[in-house]
Every structure is written in structure tokens, then in C-alpha cells.
Design a protein around this motif. Structure first.
Motif, PDB file in Angstrom:
ATOM      1  N   SER A   1      29.986 -43.004  -2.203  1.00 24.79           N
ATOM      2  CA  SER A   1      30.272 -42.701  -3.696  1.00 24.79           C
ATOM      3  C   SER A   1      30.397 -41.398  -4.029  1.00 24.79           C
ATOM      4  O   SER A   1      30.799 -41.071  -5.130  1.00 24.79           O
ATOM      5  CB  SER A   1      29.595 -43.822  -4.572  1.00 24.79           C
ATOM      6  N   GLU A   2      29.603 -40.463  -3.430  1.00 22.52           N
ATOM      7  CA  GLU A   2      29.166 -39.111  -3.407  1.00 22.52           C
ATOM      8  C   GLU A   2      30.597 -38.269  -3.152  1.00 22.52           C
ATOM      9  O   GLU A   2      30.781 -37.203  -3.587  1.00 22.52           O
ATOM     10  CB  GLU A   2      28.002 -38.566  -2.954  1.00 22.52           C
ATOM     11  N   GLY A   3      31.642 -38.729  -2.314  1.00 23.83           N
ATOM     12  CA  GLY A   3      32.843 -38.156  -1.973  1.00 23.83           C
ATOM     13  C   GLY A   3      32.730 -36.954  -1.200  1.00 23.83           C
ATOM     14  O   GLY A   3      33.266 -35.919  -1.327  1.00 23.83           O
ATOM     15  N   HIS A   4      32.135 -37.223   0.077  1.00 20.29           N
ATOM     16  CA  HIS A   4      32.011 -36.357   1.114  1.00 20.29           C
ATOM     17  C   HIS A   4      33.313 -36.201   1.889  1.00 20.29           C
ATOM     18  O   HIS A   4      33.713 -37.202   2.257  1.00 20.29           O
ATOM     19  CB  HIS A   4      30.713 -36.582   1.992  1.00 20.29           C
ATOM     20  N   PRO A   5      33.786 -35.270   2.461  1.00 20.54           N
ATOM     21  CA  PRO A   5      34.833 -35.130   3.310  1.00 20.54           C
ATOM     22  C   PRO A   5      34.699 -35.655   4.791  1.00 20.54           C
ATOM     23  O   PRO A   5      35.555 -36.018   5.484  1.00 20.54           O
ATOM     24  CB  PRO A   5      35.036 -33.609   3.365  1.00 20.54           C
TER      25      PRO A   5
ATOM     26  N   THR B   1      38.596 -51.177   2.576  1.00 16.66           N
ATOM     27  CA  THR B   1      37.887 -52.560   3.271  1.00 16.66           C
ATOM     28  C   THR B   1      37.436 -52.066   4.606  1.00 16.66           C
ATOM     29  O   THR B   1      36.447 -52.727   5.206  1.00 16.66           O
ATOM     30  CB  THR B   1      39.208 -53.404   3.803  1.00 16.66           C
ATOM     31  N   LYS B   2      37.490 -50.552   4.899  1.00 19.41           N
ATOM     32  CA  LYS B   2      36.916 -49.993   6.159  1.00 19.41           C
ATOM     33  C   LYS B   2      36.390 -48.492   5.755  1.00 19.41           C
ATOM     34  O   LYS B   2      36.876 -47.942   4.762  1.00 19.41           O
ATOM     35  CB  LYS B   2      37.977 -49.816   7.221  1.00 19.41           C
ATOM     36  N   ILE B   3      35.381 -48.175   6.289  1.00 12.96           N
ATOM     37  CA  ILE B   3      34.802 -46.733   6.411  1.00 12.96           C
ATOM     38  C   ILE B   3      34.736 -46.153   7.648  1.00 12.96           C
ATOM     39  O   ILE B   3      35.021 -46.558   8.617  1.00 12.96           O
ATOM     40  CB  ILE B   3      33.532 -46.857   5.713  1.00 12.96           C
ATOM     41  N   ARG B   4      34.944 -44.959   7.505  1.00 15.56           N
ATOM     42  CA  ARG B   4      34.914 -44.199   8.774  1.00 15.56           C
ATOM     43  C   ARG B   4      34.264 -42.623   8.502  1.00 15.56           C
ATOM     44  O   ARG B   4      34.111 -42.278   7.447  1.00 15.56           O
ATOM     45  CB  ARG B   4      36.339 -43.712   9.235  1.00 15.56           C
ATOM     46  N   TYR B   5      33.589 -42.181   9.556  1.00 17.90           N
ATOM     47  CA  TYR B   5      33.004 -41.108   9.482  1.00 17.90           C
ATOM     48  C   TYR B   5      33.011 -40.135  10.636  1.00 17.90           C
ATOM     49  O   TYR B   5      33.595 -40.826  11.773  1.00 17.90           O
ATOM     50  CB  TYR B   5      31.360 -41.287   9.390  1.00 17.90           C
ATOM     51  N   ASN B   6      33.134 -38.853  10.691  1.00 16.25           N
ATOM     52  CA  ASN B   6      33.202 -38.062  11.842  1.00 16.25           C
ATOM     53  C   ASN B   6      32.064 -37.040  11.966  1.00 16.25           C
ATOM     54  O   ASN B   6      32.346 -36.264  12.953  1.00 16.25           O
ATOM     55  CB  ASN B   6      34.823 -37.203  11.602  1.00 16.25           C
ATOM     56  N   ASP B   7      31.098 -37.191  11.482  1.00 13.78           N
ATOM     57  CA  ASP B   7      29.879 -36.425  11.595  1.00 13.78           C
ATOM     58  C   ASP B   7      28.440 -37.182  11.508  1.00 13.78           C
ATOM     59  O   ASP B   7      27.952 -37.572  10.479  1.00 13.78           O
ATOM     60  CB  ASP B   7      29.877 -35.485  10.374  1.00 13.78           C
ATOM     61  N   PRO B   8      28.264 -37.911  12.770  1.00  8.72           N
ATOM     62  CA  PRO B   8      26.894 -38.707  12.774  1.00  8.72           C
ATOM     63  C   PRO B   8      25.882 -38.266  12.394  1.00  8.72           C
ATOM     64  O   PRO B   8      24.848 -38.722  11.809  1.00  8.72           O
ATOM     65  CB  PRO B   8      27.175 -39.349  13.832  1.00  8.72           C
ATOM     66  N   ASP B   9      25.455 -36.833  12.758  1.00  7.47           N
ATOM     67  CA  ASP B   9      24.455 -36.055  12.594  1.00  7.47           C
ATOM     68  C   ASP B   9      24.154 -35.926  10.832  1.00  7.47           C
ATOM     69  O   ASP B   9      23.080 -36.042  10.364  1.00  7.47           O
ATOM     70  CB  ASP B   9      24.433 -34.615  13.168  1.00  7.47           C
ATOM     71  N   ARG B  10      25.464 -35.742  10.282  1.00  8.15           N
ATOM     72  CA  ARG B  10      25.436 -35.640   8.932  1.00  8.15           C
ATOM     73  C   ARG B  10      25.025 -36.905   8.312  1.00  8.15           C
ATOM     74  O   ARG B  10      24.012 -36.745   7.180  1.00  8.15           O
ATOM     75  CB  ARG B  10      26.541 -34.998   8.303  1.00  8.15           C
TER      76      ARG B  10
END
Length: 135
Positions: free
Chosen positions: A25-29, A38-47
């Protein structure tokens, strides 16, 4: 006391899905919902681990991050870890859960940790050499 309760004691986001929803909900890129939410994605597991740690969770490596997703019933749809090193972070890891929806934040509150317990054997298997009467 249950160790999993100790990990999340006295923090405003008591469960992993609640904390994950707050981060989204904070709106990170580097972490986002898909178009239909219905799905989430991330490209920075460390962050993501740092953000979870800031919320009081003890995510220390990608294995503990994956364990949290698995324990709460999220399904991995793609895995950036299987691709080559990506310095531009163009590979995304995608997860989905039937009750983790952008338009229904309250549904994240109902997602419970799944803990499978291995059944312990009640008695030792006897072998010809383990007869106590021989002593």
C-alpha cells in the motif's frame, strides 16, 4: 509459548500477510499488484526483507522469505531466483493467494499460517536386539 507468537509479539502487523499488504500500500516501485489486484510481484528480495524487518519480522534470507510465503499458503507463479544475476532487477518473482486481494484488504486478516506437524511415533520400533529382558 509458541515461537511463532514470539516473533510477532507487540508489533502492529501481527501476520506476514498484513505486513505485506502494508508494504504494497506504500507504493514502492520494486513491489506491486498486477492490474486486477490478484497477484503481487517483487524484484528486490533484499529490500522486501529489510521492509519486513522494519515491521518487526525476522526475515533474514531468501529462504525465510519463501518460508513465510509458503506458510501462509501463497503460490509462487514465477521465480526470479532461477534466472541469471540481474543487476537491473528486471526479473520479478510473482505470488498469489486467493484471499490476498488489492480491493479487499480485510481479507488479508483472515489468512492463517499453515503449520504441518509431522506425526511422532508413539513407541519405538522393536528390533530383535532391543529386547529389554536380555539385560
Amino acid at each position: 509459548m509458541d515461537i511463532y507468537k514470539l516473533i510477532t509479539l507487540n508489533q502492529p502487523y501481527a501476520t506476514f500477510p498484513q505486513a505485506l499488504y502494508k508494504i504494497l500500500s506504500e507504493g514502492h516501485p520494486w513491489i506491486e499488484w498486477n492490474k486486477d489486484g490478484t497477484k503481487i510481484r517483487y524484484n528486490d528480495p533484499d529490500r522486501l526483507m529489510r521492509e519486513l524487518q522494519a515491521l518487526g519480522f525476522k526475515a533474514q534470507d531468501s529462504a525465510s522469505l519463501s518460508k513465510n510465503f509458503n506458510d501462509y499458503g501463497f503460490k509462487r507463479l514465477s521465480d526470479a531466483r532461477k534466472s541469471r544475476y540481474d543487476p537491473w532487477r528486471s526479473n520479478w518473482t510473482v505470488f498469489a493467494h486467493q484471499n490476498f486481494l488489492r480491493e479487499h484488504p480485510e481479507s488479508a486478516n483472515g489468512i492463517q499460517r499453515r503449520r504441518s506437524r509431522r506425526p511422532r511415533s508413539q513407541s519405538k520400533k522393536s528390533s530383535p536386539c532391543s529386547d529389554d529382558s536380555s539385560w
